[in-house]
Scaffold this motif. Structure first.
Motif, mmCIF file in Angstrom:
data_model
loop_
_atom_site.group_PDB
_atom_site.id
_atom_site.type_symbol
_atom_site.label_atom_id
_atom_site.label_comp_id
_atom_site.label_asym_id
_atom_site.label_seq_id
_atom_site.Cartn_x
_atom_site.Cartn_y
_atom_site.Cartn_z
ATOM 1 N N ALA A 71 -8.133 -12.736 13.056
ATOM 2 C CA ALA A 71 -6.805 -13.289 13.303
ATOM 3 C C ALA A 71 -5.747 -12.187 13.251
ATOM 4 O O ALA A 71 -5.944 -11.144 12.638
ATOM 5 C CB ALA A 71 -6.489 -14.347 12.253
ATOM 6 N N VAL A 72 -4.609 -12.449 13.864
ATOM 7 C CA VAL A 72 -3.455 -11.571 13.748
ATOM 8 C C VAL A 72 -2.814 -11.862 12.392
ATOM 9 O O VAL A 72 -2.367 -12.977 12.137
ATOM 10 C CB VAL A 72 -2.452 -11.814 14.896
ATOM 11 C CG1 VAL A 72 -1.162 -11.050 14.654
ATOM 12 C CG2 VAL A 72 -3.065 -11.425 16.234
ATOM 13 N N VAL A 73 -2.798 -10.844 11.508
ATOM 14 C CA VAL A 73 -2.207 -11.010 10.176
ATOM 15 C C VAL A 73 -0.956 -10.161 9.999
ATOM 16 O O VAL A 73 -0.322 -10.212 8.946
ATOM 17 C CB VAL A 73 -3.229 -10.711 9.050
ATOM 18 C CG1 VAL A 73 -4.345 -11.748 9.058
ATOM 19 C CG2 VAL A 73 -3.786 -9.308 9.148
ATOM 20 N N GLY A 74 -0.590 -9.387 11.022
ATOM 21 C CA GLY A 74 0.620 -8.586 10.964
ATOM 22 C C GLY A 74 0.961 -8.042 12.329
ATOM 23 O O GLY A 74 0.097 -7.965 13.210
ATOM 24 N N SER A 75 2.231 -7.679 12.518
ATOM 25 C CA SER A 75 2.644 -7.092 13.788
ATOM 26 C C SER A 75 3.924 -6.293 13.610
ATOM 27 O O SER A 75 4.678 -6.492 12.663
ATOM 28 C CB SER A 75 2.873 -8.171 14.852
ATOM 29 O OG SER A 75 4.077 -8.849 14.599
ATOM 30 N N VAL A 76 4.139 -5.392 14.545
ATOM 31 C CA VAL A 76 5.394 -4.655 14.647
ATOM 32 C C VAL A 76 5.580 -4.276 16.112
ATOM 33 O O VAL A 76 4.626 -3.935 16.801
ATOM 34 C CB VAL A 76 5.414 -3.399 13.737
ATOM 35 C CG1 VAL A 76 4.345 -2.400 14.116
ATOM 36 C CG2 VAL A 76 6.791 -2.753 13.709
ATOM 37 N N MET A 77 6.807 -4.369 16.587
ATOM 38 C CA MET A 77 7.151 -3.929 17.936
ATOM 39 C C MET A 77 7.858 -2.585 17.805
ATOM 40 O O MET A 77 8.664 -2.390 16.888
ATOM 41 C CB MET A 77 8.083 -4.929 18.611
ATOM 42 C CG MET A 77 8.493 -4.528 20.026
ATOM 43 S SD MET A 77 9.759 -5.620 20.733
ATOM 44 C CE MET A 77 8.830 -7.120 20.944
ATOM 45 N N ALA A 78 7.546 -1.662 18.703
ATOM 46 C CA ALA A 78 8.190 -0.355 18.715
ATOM 47 C C ALA A 78 8.645 -0.035 20.127
ATOM 48 O O ALA A 78 7.974 -0.395 21.095
ATOM 49 C CB ALA A 78 7.213 0.722 18.225
ATOM 50 N N GLY A 79 9.790 0.620 20.228
ATOM 51 C CA GLY A 79 10.301 1.030 21.523
ATOM 52 C C GLY A 79 11.018 2.356 21.427
ATOM 53 O O GLY A 79 11.575 2.704 20.381
ATOM 54 N N GLY A 102 2.341 -4.003 5.501
ATOM 55 C CA GLY A 102 3.633 -3.726 6.139
ATOM 56 C C GLY A 102 3.863 -2.231 6.255
ATOM 57 O O GLY A 102 4.281 -1.729 7.298
ATOM 58 N N ARG A 103 3.572 -1.505 5.189
ATOM 59 C CA ARG A 103 3.700 -0.049 5.198
ATOM 60 C C ARG A 103 2.789 0.551 6.272
ATOM 61 O O ARG A 103 3.202 1.432 7.024
ATOM 62 C CB ARG A 103 3.333 0.512 3.828
ATOM 63 C CG ARG A 103 3.309 2.036 3.769
ATOM 64 C CD ARG A 103 2.822 2.544 2.421
ATOM 65 N NE ARG A 103 3.736 2.200 1.353
ATOM 66 C CZ ARG A 103 4.740 2.967 0.939
ATOM 67 N NH1 ARG A 103 4.948 4.134 1.509
ATOM 68 N NH2 ARG A 103 5.532 2.578 -0.041
ATOM 69 N N GLU A 104 1.554 0.089 6.346
ATOM 70 C CA GLU A 104 0.615 0.626 7.348
ATOM 71 C C GLU A 104 1.081 0.342 8.769
ATOM 72 O O GLU A 104 0.908 1.177 9.660
ATOM 73 C CB GLU A 104 -0.780 0.055 7.124
ATOM 74 C CG GLU A 104 -1.442 0.633 5.893
ATOM 75 C CD GLU A 104 -2.898 0.258 5.784
ATOM 76 O OE1 GLU A 104 -3.589 0.250 6.822
ATOM 77 O OE2 GLU A 104 -3.332 -0.021 4.665
ATOM 78 N N LEU A 105 1.660 -0.829 8.995
ATOM 79 C CA LEU A 105 2.183 -1.136 10.320
ATOM 80 C C LEU A 105 3.345 -0.215 10.684
ATOM 81 O O LEU A 105 3.440 0.265 11.818
ATOM 82 C CB LEU A 105 2.612 -2.604 10.396
ATOM 83 C CG LEU A 105 1.476 -3.599 10.546
ATOM 84 C CD1 LEU A 105 1.918 -5.001 10.130
ATOM 85 C CD2 LEU A 105 0.954 -3.602 11.975
ATOM 86 N N VAL A 106 4.239 0.058 9.726
ATOM 87 C CA VAL A 106 5.355 0.970 9.976
ATOM 88 C C VAL A 106 4.821 2.368 10.295
ATOM 89 O O VAL A 106 5.267 3.007 11.252
ATOM 90 C CB VAL A 106 6.341 0.999 8.787
ATOM 91 C CG1 VAL A 106 7.356 2.135 8.949
ATOM 92 C CG2 VAL A 106 7.066 -0.337 8.661
ATOM 93 N N VAL A 107 3.862 2.842 9.520
ATOM 94 C CA VAL A 107 3.284 4.170 9.757
ATOM 95 C C VAL A 107 2.646 4.226 11.148
ATOM 96 O O VAL A 107 2.817 5.209 11.884
ATOM 97 C CB VAL A 107 2.277 4.541 8.644
ATOM 98 C CG1 VAL A 107 1.454 5.770 9.015
ATOM 99 C CG2 VAL A 107 3.007 4.763 7.327
ATOM 100 N N ALA A 108 1.933 3.188 11.533
ATOM 101 C CA ALA A 108 1.303 3.156 12.859
ATOM 102 C C ALA A 108 2.359 3.151 13.958
ATOM 103 O O ALA A 108 2.213 3.849 14.973
ATOM 104 C CB ALA A 108 0.390 1.934 12.987
ATOM 105 N N ALA A 109 3.437 2.389 13.772
ATOM 106 C CA ALA A 109 4.508 2.351 14.773
ATOM 107 C C ALA A 109 5.219 3.696 14.851
ATOM 108 O O ALA A 109 5.545 4.171 15.950
ATOM 109 C CB ALA A 109 5.494 1.230 14.442
#
Length: 153
Positions: A71-79, A102-109
């Motif tokens: 399942a999708v358990v987190g997301s972040v949009m980047a532009g 949340g931290r990992e998503l920010v680092v990935a973005a």
């Protein structure tokens, strides 16, 4: 911080993720009536200078995943606007919060934006959202001491 949520992988969203991602954004209180989150998601996937990254794992906003798919358990949009990178719609499903996702998503973005050539990253947080401001401060983000102005067409 407790251990990271197990069995979670972060990667680019696909069109098929749209319903789950937008449901997550809605559940997290990130949507507003004047923005169409379905369109925001779709536009981000077809624009070369933007993306939506998703964290996939057990659970999800409704507690289930289709078939055997995580399942999708987190997301972040980047532009990237050519001058700076922007983060939008960072959301983590309630059952996966407090585990560093949340931290990992920010680092990935941030890594995706750096790969696009962005020299810096910015984001907007509503004034009244002190918890989210503290989250980003812990990641090294600072108040840019500017006023954001906007106009709708």
């Amino acid at each position: 911080m407790s251990e990271r949520v197990p069995d979670v992988e972060i990667g680019p969203a696909t069109q098929a993720d749209g319903t789950a991602v937008v449901a997550l954004w809605r559940a997290a209180g990130l949507t507003r009536p004047w923005n169409d989150p379905d369109r925001d998601f779709a536009d981000a996937l077809v624009t070369a200078t933007s993306t939506v990254l998703v964290a996939r794992g057990p659970g999800g906003i409704d507690g289930t995943a289709a078939g055997d798919d995580p399942a999708v358990v987190g997301s972040v949009m980047a532009g990237f606007d050519g001058h700076r990178g922007w983060l939008y719609y960072l959301a983590v499903a309630p059952e996966a919060r407090g585990q560093g996702l949340g931290r990992e998503l920010v680092v990935a973005a941030e890594a995706w934006l750096a790969g696009q050539g962005a020299p810096k990253v910015q984001l907007m947080v509503r004034r009244e959202n002190a918890d989210v401001q503290a989250f980003y401060a812990a990641l090294g983000y600072e108040d840019a001491d500017c006023v954001v102005l906007g106009r709708r067409f």
